[in-house]
Design a protein around this motif. Sequence first.
Motif, PDB file in Angstrom:
ATOM      1  N   CYS A  31     -18.793  -3.415  24.981  1.00 58.30           N
ATOM      2  CA  CYS A  31     -18.517  -2.621  23.785  1.00 58.30           C
ATOM      3  C   CYS A  31     -19.164  -3.269  22.562  1.00 58.30           C
ATOM      4  CB  CYS A  31     -17.000  -2.531  23.583  1.00 58.30           C
ATOM      5  SG  CYS A  31     -16.511  -1.431  22.237  1.00 58.30           S
ATOM      6  N   LEU A  32     -19.790  -2.438  21.724  1.00 54.45           N
ATOM      7  CA  LEU A  32     -20.448  -2.971  20.522  1.00 54.45           C
ATOM      8  C   LEU A  32     -19.423  -3.571  19.553  1.00 54.45           C
ATOM      9  CD1 LEU A  32     -23.148  -0.266  19.694  1.00 54.45           C
ATOM     10  CD2 LEU A  32     -23.472  -2.476  20.791  1.00 54.45           C
TER      11      LEU A  32
ATOM     12  N   HIS B  42     -14.805   6.004  28.008  1.00 50.15           N
ATOM     13  CA  HIS B  42     -14.871   4.829  27.118  1.00 50.15           C
ATOM     14  C   HIS B  42     -14.865   5.277  25.649  1.00 50.15           C
ATOM     15  CE1 HIS B  42     -16.582   0.691  26.013  1.00 50.15           C
ATOM     16  NE2 HIS B  42     -16.810   1.403  24.923  1.00 50.15           N
TER      17      HIS B  42
ATOM     18  N   GLN C 226     -15.987   3.288  15.344  1.00 52.61           N
ATOM     19  CA  GLN C 226     -16.724   2.029  15.423  1.00 52.61           C
ATOM     20  C   GLN C 226     -17.550   1.748  14.172  1.00 52.61           C
ATOM     21  OE1 GLN C 226     -18.294   2.866  19.646  1.00 52.61           O
ATOM     22  NE2 GLN C 226     -18.026   0.651  19.618  1.00 52.61           N
TER      23      GLN C 226
ATOM     24  N   HIS D 237     -11.913   5.206  22.398  1.00 51.58           N
ATOM     25  CA  HIS D 237     -12.095   4.727  21.018  1.00 51.58           C
ATOM     26  C   HIS D 237     -11.388   5.641  20.017  1.00 51.58           C
ATOM     27  CE1 HIS D 237     -14.580   1.173  21.241  1.00 51.58           C
ATOM     28  NE2 HIS D 237     -15.553   1.773  21.891  1.00 51.58           N
TER      29      HIS D 237
HETATM   30 NI    NI Z   1     -17.192   0.784  22.876  1.00 50.88          NI
END
Ligand code: NI
Length: 183
Positions: free
Chosen positions: A110-111, A153, A65, A157
């Motif tokens: 989610c960011l 979660h 991320q 990713h």
């Molecule tokens: Ni996320």
Amino acid sequence: MILMNDIIREGHPTLRERSAEVTFPLSEQDKQLASELLEYVIHSQDDAIAEKYGLRAGIGLAAPQVNQPKRMFALHIEQENDKDLSFVAINPRIVSHSVEQTYLSTGEGCLSVDREVEGFVPRYARITIKAFDAEGNEFKKRLKGLPAIAFQHELDHLNGIMFYDHIDAKEPYKDIPGASPFE
Ligand code: NI
Ligand SMILES: O=CN(O)CCNC(=O)c1cccc(Cl)c1Cl
């Protein structure tokens, strides 16, 4: 410190990659990354700090991320019985899981997703995980409830999977057989 503009958003190819295993001993950069991931989730849950730096709250954050496709993520979940769950997982894996599934009745966010995506996200209700800490020590945990959901979660990713990939597009609130919701 990691800020919102360090976080890549859907459409960025790194979010769809399989992240690479981390090798030990960790490089200085990887040590720094591990601690910054945990620092972000802790800061994002502190109203004053989050407000000061414009951080969107999160209970976890995965290296891809912030455009670092490495198999590591941080989780910080404050629990009632003040047994806070706060750790960095490196080269994490699920070694066993319940047949029973669960889902967050409020759905997931989610960011890396700047929009609401409604619907139930099926997750294993209980998981046994193994991972390494930043010093290279392997640990094992049994998780259920929100910690189990969040771990899945984050692990997604590392495999290029977004939470909404699990939502039935035709019936987002379709009942998940044998699943009890996590309220
Ligand atoms: Ni996320
Ligand atoms: O990958 C991590 N993020 O995107 C951080 C922001 N999302 C959350 O904190 C969040 C919110 C709801 C359900 C789950 Cl399971 C998670 Cl993880």
